[in-house]
Design a protein around this motif. Sequence first.
Motif, PDB file in Angstrom:
ATOM      1  N   UNK A 291       0.824  -1.210   0.000  1.00 43.71           N
ATOM      2  CA  UNK A 291       0.000   0.000   0.000  1.00 43.71           C
ATOM      3  C   UNK A 291       0.853   1.252   0.000  1.00 43.71           C
ATOM      4  N   UNK A 292       1.952   1.235  -0.740  1.00 37.75           N
ATOM      5  CA  UNK A 292       2.836   2.398  -0.877  1.00 37.75           C
ATOM      6  C   UNK A 292       2.494   3.107  -2.184  1.00 37.75           C
ATOM      7  N   UNK A 293       1.512   4.002  -2.102  1.00 38.12           N
ATOM      8  CA  UNK A 293       1.007   4.653  -3.309  1.00 38.12           C
ATOM      9  C   UNK A 293       2.051   5.596  -3.892  1.00 38.12           C
ATOM     10  N   UNK A 294       2.694   6.391  -3.063  1.00 34.14           N
ATOM     11  CA  UNK A 294       3.653   7.375  -3.566  1.00 34.14           C
ATOM     12  C   UNK A 294       4.837   6.701  -4.254  1.00 34.14           C
TER      13      UNK A 294
ATOM     14  N   UNK B  30      -8.597   4.054  -3.043  1.00 33.77           N
ATOM     15  CA  UNK B  30      -9.813   4.814  -3.338  1.00 33.77           C
ATOM     16  C   UNK B  30      -9.508   6.108  -4.075  1.00 33.77           C
ATOM     17  N   UNK B  31      -8.466   6.083  -4.905  1.00 32.16           N
ATOM     18  CA  UNK B  31      -8.090   7.240  -5.727  1.00 32.16           C
ATOM     19  C   UNK B  31      -8.581   6.989  -7.149  1.00 32.16           C
TER      20      UNK B  31
ATOM     21  N   UNK C  81      -9.908   8.877  -9.469  1.00 26.27           N
ATOM     22  CA  UNK C  81      -9.516   9.801 -10.541  1.00 26.27           C
ATOM     23  C   UNK C  81      -8.142   9.444 -11.096  1.00 26.27           C
ATOM     24  N   UNK C  82      -7.208   9.106 -10.202  1.00 34.13           N
ATOM     25  CA  UNK C  82      -5.879   8.706 -10.657  1.00 34.13           C
ATOM     26  C   UNK C  82      -5.949   7.422 -11.474  1.00 34.13           C
ATOM     27  N   UNK C  83      -6.843   6.517 -11.072  1.00 33.73           N
ATOM     28  CA  UNK C  83      -6.998   5.266 -11.818  1.00 33.73           C
ATOM     29  C   UNK C  83      -7.484   5.549 -13.238  1.00 33.73           C
ATOM     30  N   UNK C  84      -8.421   6.478 -13.384  1.00 32.25           N
ATOM     31  CA  UNK C  84      -8.915   6.816 -14.714  1.00 32.25           C
ATOM     32  C   UNK C  84      -7.829   7.493 -15.555  1.00 32.25           C
ATOM     33  N   UNK C  85      -6.943   8.263 -14.905  1.00 27.61           N
ATOM     34  CA  UNK C  85      -5.829   8.877 -15.643  1.00 27.61           C
ATOM     35  C   UNK C  85      -4.882   7.813 -16.197  1.00 27.61           C
ATOM     36  N   UNK C  86      -4.635   6.764 -15.416  1.00 28.69           N
ATOM     37  CA  UNK C  86      -3.790   5.672 -15.904  1.00 28.69           C
ATOM     38  C   UNK C  86      -4.456   4.992 -17.090  1.00 28.69           C
ATOM     39  N   UNK C  87      -5.787   4.895 -17.047  1.00 27.08           N
ATOM     40  CA  UNK C  87      -6.500   4.298 -18.181  1.00 27.08           C
ATOM     41  C   UNK C  87      -6.288   5.131 -19.449  1.00 27.08           C
ATOM     42  N   UNK C  88      -6.284   6.445 -19.310  1.00 24.94           N
ATOM     43  CA  UNK C  88      -6.039   7.294 -20.464  1.00 24.94           C
ATOM     44  C   UNK C  88      -4.623   7.103 -21.006  1.00 24.94           C
ATOM     45  N   UNK C  89      -3.645   6.945 -20.093  1.00 26.94           N
ATOM     46  CA  UNK C  89      -2.271   6.658 -20.543  1.00 26.94           C
ATOM     47  C   UNK C  89      -2.219   5.340 -21.310  1.00 26.94           C
ATOM     48  N   UNK C  90      -3.005   4.404 -20.837  1.00 21.64           N
ATOM     49  CA  UNK C  90      -3.041   3.087 -21.462  1.00 21.64           C
ATOM     50  C   UNK C  90      -3.573   3.169 -22.887  1.00 21.64           C
TER      51      UNK C  90
ATOM     52  N   UNK D 192     -13.425  -0.616 -12.367  1.00 23.24           N
ATOM     53  CA  UNK D 192     -14.752  -0.652 -11.745  1.00 23.24           C
ATOM     54  C   UNK D 192     -14.618  -0.697 -10.228  1.00 23.24           C
ATOM     55  N   UNK D 193     -13.646  -1.470  -9.752  1.00 25.92           N
ATOM     56  CA  UNK D 193     -13.423  -1.569  -8.310  1.00 25.92           C
ATOM     57  C   UNK D 193     -12.974  -0.237  -7.724  1.00 25.92           C
ATOM     58  N   UNK D 194     -12.166   0.532  -8.477  1.00 23.64           N
ATOM     59  CA  UNK D 194     -11.704   1.828  -7.987  1.00 23.64           C
ATOM     60  C   UNK D 194     -12.879   2.755  -7.702  1.00 23.64           C
ATOM     61  N   UNK D 195     -13.860   2.797  -8.602  1.00 17.20           N
ATOM     62  CA  UNK D 195     -15.033   3.638  -8.395  1.00 17.20           C
ATOM     63  C   UNK D 195     -15.965   3.057  -7.337  1.00 17.20           C
ATOM     64  N   UNK D 196     -16.079   1.723  -7.335  1.00 15.95           N
ATOM     65  CA  UNK D 196     -16.951   1.078  -6.345  1.00 15.95           C
ATOM     66  C   UNK D 196     -16.431   1.288  -4.929  1.00 15.95           C
ATOM     67  N   UNK D 197     -15.106   1.191  -4.748  1.00 19.05           N
ATOM     68  CA  UNK D 197     -14.530   1.396  -3.412  1.00 19.05           C
ATOM     69  C   UNK D 197     -14.743   2.825  -2.917  1.00 19.05           C
ATOM     70  N   UNK D 198     -14.824   3.754  -3.849  1.00 22.77           N
ATOM     71  CA  UNK D 198     -15.061   5.151  -3.476  1.00 22.77           C
ATOM     72  C   UNK D 198     -16.544   5.461  -3.307  1.00 22.77           C
ATOM     73  N   UNK D 199     -17.400   4.460  -3.478  1.00 16.12           N
ATOM     74  CA  UNK D 199     -18.834   4.665  -3.330  1.00 16.12           C
ATOM     75  C   UNK D 199     -19.505   5.271  -4.528  1.00 16.12           C
ATOM     76  N   UNK D 200     -18.824   5.303  -5.666  1.00 18.75           N
ATOM     77  CA  UNK D 200     -19.373   5.901  -6.896  1.00 18.75           C
ATOM     78  C   UNK D 200     -20.043   4.815  -7.731  1.00 18.75           C
ATOM     79  N   UNK D 201     -21.278   4.514  -7.378  1.00 18.83           N
ATOM     80  CA  UNK D 201     -21.988   3.435  -8.058  1.00 18.83           C
ATOM     81  C   UNK D 201     -22.257   3.796  -9.509  1.00 18.83           C
ATOM     82  N   UNK D 202     -22.685   5.013  -9.760  1.00 17.44           N
ATOM     83  CA  UNK D 202     -23.002   5.417 -11.128  1.00 17.44           C
ATOM     84  C   UNK D 202     -21.767   5.360 -12.025  1.00 17.44           C
TER      85      UNK D 202
END
Length: 847
Positions: A338-341, A377-378, A380-389, A405-415
């Motif tokens: 869990x060393x994000x930085x 639960x970051x 937005x950063x996950x979506x940025x990596x998707x754009x790089x991909x 999907x899990x990144x948004x689900x963990x943040x409570x963003x169901x939509x």
Amino acid sequence: MRDALSILASATVPPSSAPPPGHYRHPHRQSTTSTTAKPQPHPNPKHNKPQFPTYSPLLSSYRRDNRQSLTYNTELASKLAEDGMFEDFLMISESVVASGVKPSEFLALLNAKCVAIGVARVLDEGNLHSVVKMLFNGLEKIGIDPVQMFDAVSTESLRRECRRLLKRGEVEQLVSFMETLAGFKFQIRELVEPSDVISLCISQRDPTAAIRYAQNFPHMEIMFCSIILEFGKKRDLASALTAFEAAKQNTSTPNMHAYRTIIDVCGLCGDYLKSRTIYEGLLAGNITPNVYVFNSLMNVNSRDLNYALGTYKKMKKLGVTAEITTHNILLKSCCVAAKVELAQDIYKEIRELESKGALKSDVFTYSTMIKVFADAKMWKNALEVKEDMVTSGVIPDTVTWSSLISACANAGLVEQAIKLFDEMLEAGGQPNSRCFNILLHACVEACQYDRAFRLFKSWKERGSEQTTSDNNLNSSDDSLAVHHTRVTSRPYSHLTTGVPFRPTTSTYNILMKACGADYYRAKALMDEMKTLGLSPNQISWSTLIDVCGGSGNVAGAIQILRSLHETGIQPDVIAYTTAIKICVKHKKPKLAFMLFAEMKKYEIKPNLVTYKTILTARSRYGSLQEVQQSLAVYQQMRKAGYKPNDYYLKQLIEEWCEGVLQNEHHNEGQFASRITDFGPQSMLLEKVAEHLQDSNAESLSIDLQGLTKVEARIIVLAVLRKIKEKYIAGNSMEDDVSIILGLQELGSDFIKGESDGVKEAVIRLLEHDLGLQVFAAGSRSGRGKGSRMYSSSIGETIERSESKQASESPTRRPMVLQRLKVTRESLHHWLQKKMESSPLSITVTTQ
């Protein structure tokens, strides 16, 4: 038969003593029959030289007889071989070769078909020893290659015999046979599949046989690696290490493939320390591992981020060029830790190297980085990596979409999670059960229970063909109301344009949590799960217990737990903790402690949640037994290695101890504030447990050394309450009570350890609050009437030690152990007064 064969063999060579008919005799040698006869001269004077008869008819006859004899013997040998009489066959063969016939000539005259029939006959009779030991070894002795004796028929017989040994699991006999055949240059690969032989050795945990078999092949290095890996898959590290050592001995140079394989096996077997030892052995031998060995080592030790980083630095120091897999493993290690930085720094380094063309990121790189952000639960950063991909031209796979999907689900963003699910379908992605379950879990965590069931119904009917963000899914559906008690199972739709939805046990576990307190609906889901061939797991049963208890049916929840034992399923710690939590919630402390004791009976180790739950089972204590129960749980928790927050327990213990002061005009709010006086390293509960143990029932000594005045007060009150309950139960006082305060120098008013006023606080408690009579009792004090000495064994030992030091050093003051004494008569009077004033003051509470 053998005598006849010997006669035949001797007849094959003509006797040298008997000359052939018409043999010419020397003219000067006299005949043995007539000594007077003289040779007559030839009438022709031109032929005075002796005339010799021609040899051609004689030699032809001799050769013809020899050929006939050889033909006869080879035909006889072929017949003997056909009958399986290999011993006699070898006798004829030896005689023929000994007579001067070349082995190749003899072999050419043999009937190969007869020999093949004989071999097949002997092998079918199960007499493998006769073929190996006699036929092969015997032919080799006379210079005939045994392999040349086998045609397609006899080779097939050998193949059948090898398969028979393989099927019967006779690994030792099979490997020995293979070794013999390989020694004669026989192509053993054609007889049986090598992987089948290796599998047999693996299944029988016989690394020695596997090694012996592999040594018969020119590519043994590759086979050794296969053996090591297969033993690793069986979690047999010892056998894998045995094969690894054999691989090292059979190769002149280090086989990096073998090193990489054994390190991977260490990871499979969970022995990461052994992988480090193997790696260090390479370095000790001044051997530089290749990048693949480094990758395997880092992967096996990925849970130790510091070691993985150290290995990476060592790799760069040795000049080994890292590849994208190396960086991916570092990202994986950061994800686990869990060393994000740090993961972001590594990802940035990868992007820079990629821009220089040094390496190329793959789908694993982006998926791992997305998971790092998803766990944190970051989103937005996950979506940025998707754009790089997408920019790099890497196509997301199912794992990538699941992590997004899990990144948004963990943040409570169901939509947002559902939107990503639709995007995956539009991109042609194939969602797996994990993707479906993540969406359902997100709905449940967001308390959107109706939506979870609507999604579930839609997927069952139409698969993933229709986008889940459609408005019709958000509309109300009375048939799927939360309070319905039945769930209808419908056939799954296998549409060509959609992905069939196949629910798993986890799917139903998530939906059961969405049932809230509706036990019947949760039970219907479990029944549906069974009809689909899915087996409920421990989480399923624990969820059902929780739902049942949430409806207020404590007895039903306990009955479900009992039914697990009856059906042969062993409940785990989660099931028991759930049941204990239900009992605590519904004020059933005795039932909770009974379940906790039952866990110990079935050898189920409680976890931190179990301990915390059981320690909150009571809001107050009414009896000594209840206090002892909680203190025993607390001690077990500390012994198990958990660090409990004992603030709440200390409050209850203090409240119970202060109960001794009932009807003594005590301010009940006074003690509540004292709990803050306990230090972070306070051993109060351990001291209370020590003095309240049943084994100390006869002990009337209270040791207050090293305690604060608040802690000393609670200890004294705890012992007095224990004495009071024992008195009510019919145990009378037999002796005085001794209270150990600490060491004091003679002639000094200061007691070691009394800087916080322990002595004054205890005397005030005993005399002023409780009305007991207290006397000072020192090791050197007078012992007149009423001042009997009650020292503990510890106090006597200290006194003797200090007295000895005083006698040896006259300039040092002797130390004495200061004690207070409460007489038996005073305690008896106090107990009688308490009984008369409030006989029910400490009645045991039942809940």
